[in-house]
Design an enzyme around this catalytic site. Structure first.
Site, short mmCIF file in Angstrom:
data_model
loop_
_atom_site.label_atom_id
_atom_site.label_comp_id
_atom_site.label_asym_id
_atom_site.label_seq_id
_atom_site.Cartn_x
_atom_site.Cartn_y
_atom_site.Cartn_z
N TYR A 256 74.34 71.28 43.14
CA TYR A 256 75.58 70.77 43.75
C TYR A 256 75.28 69.53 44.59
O TYR A 256 75.64 68.43 44.25
CB TYR A 256 76.26 71.86 44.58
CG TYR A 256 77.62 71.43 45.11
CD1 TYR A 256 78.73 71.42 44.27
CD2 TYR A 256 77.78 71.01 46.43
CE1 TYR A 256 79.98 71.01 44.73
CE2 TYR A 256 79.01 70.59 46.90
CZ TYR A 256 80.11 70.59 46.06
OH TYR A 256 81.34 70.18 46.52
N SER A 337 82.49 70.06 39.88
CA SER A 337 83.11 69.28 40.94
C SER A 337 82.13 68.18 41.38
O SER A 337 81.73 67.35 40.55
CB SER A 337 83.52 70.20 42.09
OG SER A 337 84.33 69.51 43.01
N ASP A 420 94.04 71.03 37.30
CA ASP A 420 93.13 70.79 38.43
C ASP A 420 93.82 69.81 39.39
O ASP A 420 94.06 68.66 39.03
CB ASP A 420 91.81 70.21 37.92
CG ASP A 420 90.74 70.14 39.01
OD1 ASP A 420 91.11 70.20 40.21
OD2 ASP A 420 89.56 70.04 38.66
N HIS A 452 91.28 73.89 40.00
CA HIS A 452 89.91 73.39 40.15
C HIS A 452 88.87 74.45 39.78
O HIS A 452 87.71 74.12 39.53
CB HIS A 452 89.70 72.90 41.59
CG HIS A 452 88.49 72.05 41.77
ND1 HIS A 452 88.18 70.99 40.94
CD2 HIS A 452 87.49 72.09 42.69
CE1 HIS A 452 87.06 70.43 41.34
NE2 HIS A 452 86.62 71.07 42.40
#
Length: 477
Positions: A256, A337, A420, A452
């Site tokens: 991430y 994301s 999203d 999302h």
């Protein structure tokens, strides 16, 4: 008052239209409510006010500090940068406190509560009736410590006895009680709920989720890779106890690296059944941009330093290969994301390093990210592409702008959702269209529901996961 018509309500505060958010909220110590108003100028800076007796009073706090709690008349804040004043020098990542009455009078005197170390940062602060609990993250492993003040005002600490190899989350701490809950989990232990008494510190297990895969056949190791600038970057590897180090193991590296979000050990039946039991190795990366070592770890990869997060990720991939856990042919990566942006940067920067990429609800067109949905609020993380000198560094990693027709890329699997409302599906759509126009082999799935998260219910989540794992096994086994 509750029930008052909106047109009859008295405005307390109006924020600037350029700010990210305005909110009103209330903190409680054991007796007194404290009404606060926050105006977030950016994702990481805010002005704080107390609303008292019909007046709004600005608090003399650093704009990048974060309010963590209110305890026995004192306000506790976490510093996101070093603070030097007449009271002393306080380190970035430290928690300091001051009397609320002094803050309101603009005569704040700060005192140190706890300060981070080279390996330990503060993951969570919780306030019970008689004590403060700090959930430390020490080399990405949780440690829960109780702090109480003695008669001289010095803080005395006692560790709560939990296993050191997992992740703790403190829950339901109330300032009129000394009882609270702790959730404990690890890669190989299902989520379990404990009750803890703040005085006795005796954890009692109430209930745990059942084992969903043969966890006894696997082990967890923590390693450190050396990034391009010499920084040691931690990562966890979950693998079979009898794993052969011959470079042929299908390996999934997850990442991430943004917004000060820490990736901690956690139990996943989905990964256990669909990856580990299928002969796969699972790797969790703790790259810069996250919060694993406090604010400095996050800020090291902000804006013009974004490439540091990507270099960390590449260093872990290369370390896995050097250890012969896997090889490029058998190495896949996954993220969503901001992690989807990481995936896009990863395969455009080093297409030779991976043979599978699961890129989910991603940011990819970094020239227009601030024009779409919530994107403008993330300029504190990435920078503003409308400013030429900031676009100059953003475009060096923007995946959409770093595709080249004559480069051989791994077959990427993109997933997004029509609904999203956080990261616009246009990012993934444009990227796939451009790749197809270049003749690049690519897979794409757009769910029409789910926001999302990419899936609206368990059936959709199962379908999405099954596609991802089938793809990974097809590419890597």
């Amino acid at each position: 008052q509750r029930g008052t018509a909106l047109e009859q309500a008295k405005p307390i505060f109006t924020g600037d239209k350029t700010s990210v958010a305005v909110s009103g909220w209330v903190l409680f110590d054991d007796k007194t409510p404290l009404s606060l108003v926050t105006e977030a100028h950016t994702f990481y800076t805010a002005s704080q006010y107390v609303y008292q007796d019909g007046k709004l009073i600005g608090l003399p706090l650093p704009q990048d500090a974060e309010i963590k709690g209110y305890f026995k008349g004192k306000l506790f804040i976490e510093l996101k940068s070093d603070l030097t004043n007449k009271d002393g020098n306080f380190k970035q990542g430290a928690v300091v406190y001051a009397d609320v009455a002094d803050l309101i009078a603009q005569k704040a005197k700060f005192s140190l509560f706890v300060s981070p170390t080279q390996t330990a940062s503060i993951a969570q602060l919780s306030f019970s009736k008689s004590a403060i609990f700090v959930n430390w993250l020490d080399n990405v492993k949780s440690k829960l410590v109780r702090y109480e003040q003695d008669e001289k005002g010095a803080w005395q600490s006692t560790q709560v006895p939990f296993e050191a190899n997992g992740a703790l989350t403190v829950m339901d701490v109330e300032q009129d009680s000394d009882d609270f809950f702790v959730n404990y989990t690890s890669f190989l232990e299902p989520s379990s709920l404990y009750t803890v008494n703040a005085k006795t510190l005796n954890p009692k297990k109430i209930k745990g989720m059942p084992q969903q895969f043969a966890a006894d056949k696997f082990k967890t190791e923590q390693y450190f890779a050396t990034s391009k600038d010499g920084t040691k970057v931690p990562y966890f590897v979950v693998m079979a106890k009898d794993l052969k180090l011959d470079g042929t193991n299908p390996t999934l590296l997850y990442g991430y690296g943004g917004f000060e979000v820490s990736l901690r050990p956690s139990y996943s039946a989905t990964i256990g059944k669909n990856w580990l039991e299928q002969g796969g190795v699972y790797v969790l990366s703790n790259i810069r941009g996250g919060g694993e070592y406090g604010p400095a770890w996050h800020q090291a990869a902000l804006k013009q330093n974004r490439h540091k997060a990507y270099e960390d990720f590449e260093a872990i991939a290369e370390d896995l290969i050097a250890r012969k856990i896997t090889s490029s042919k058998h190495l896949g990566i996954q993220g969503g994301s901001n992690g989807g942006l990481l995936m896009g940067a990863a395969f455009t920067r080093r297409p030779d390093l991976y043979n599978a990429v699961v890129c989910q609800v991603p940011l990819l067109d970094m020239f227009r990210f601030n024009k779409l949905l919530a994107g403008a609020s993330w300029m504190g993380e990435y920078g503003n592409p409308d400013i030429p000198e900031e676009w100059a560094y953003i475009k060096t990693y923007s995946p959409y702008h770093n595709l080249h027709k004559d480069v051989h890329y791994p077959k990427v699997f993109f997933t997004t959702s029509t609904r999203d409302d956080r990261v616009h599906p246009g990012h993934a759509r444009k990227m796939v269209a451009k790749m197809k126009d270049m003749g690049i082999d690519v897979l794409y799935y757009e769910n029409i529901e789910g926001g999302h998260a990419g899936a609206a219910d368990n059936n959709q989540a199962a379908e999405l996961n099954s596609m991802a794992f089938a793809y990974l096994l097809q590419q890597l086994r």
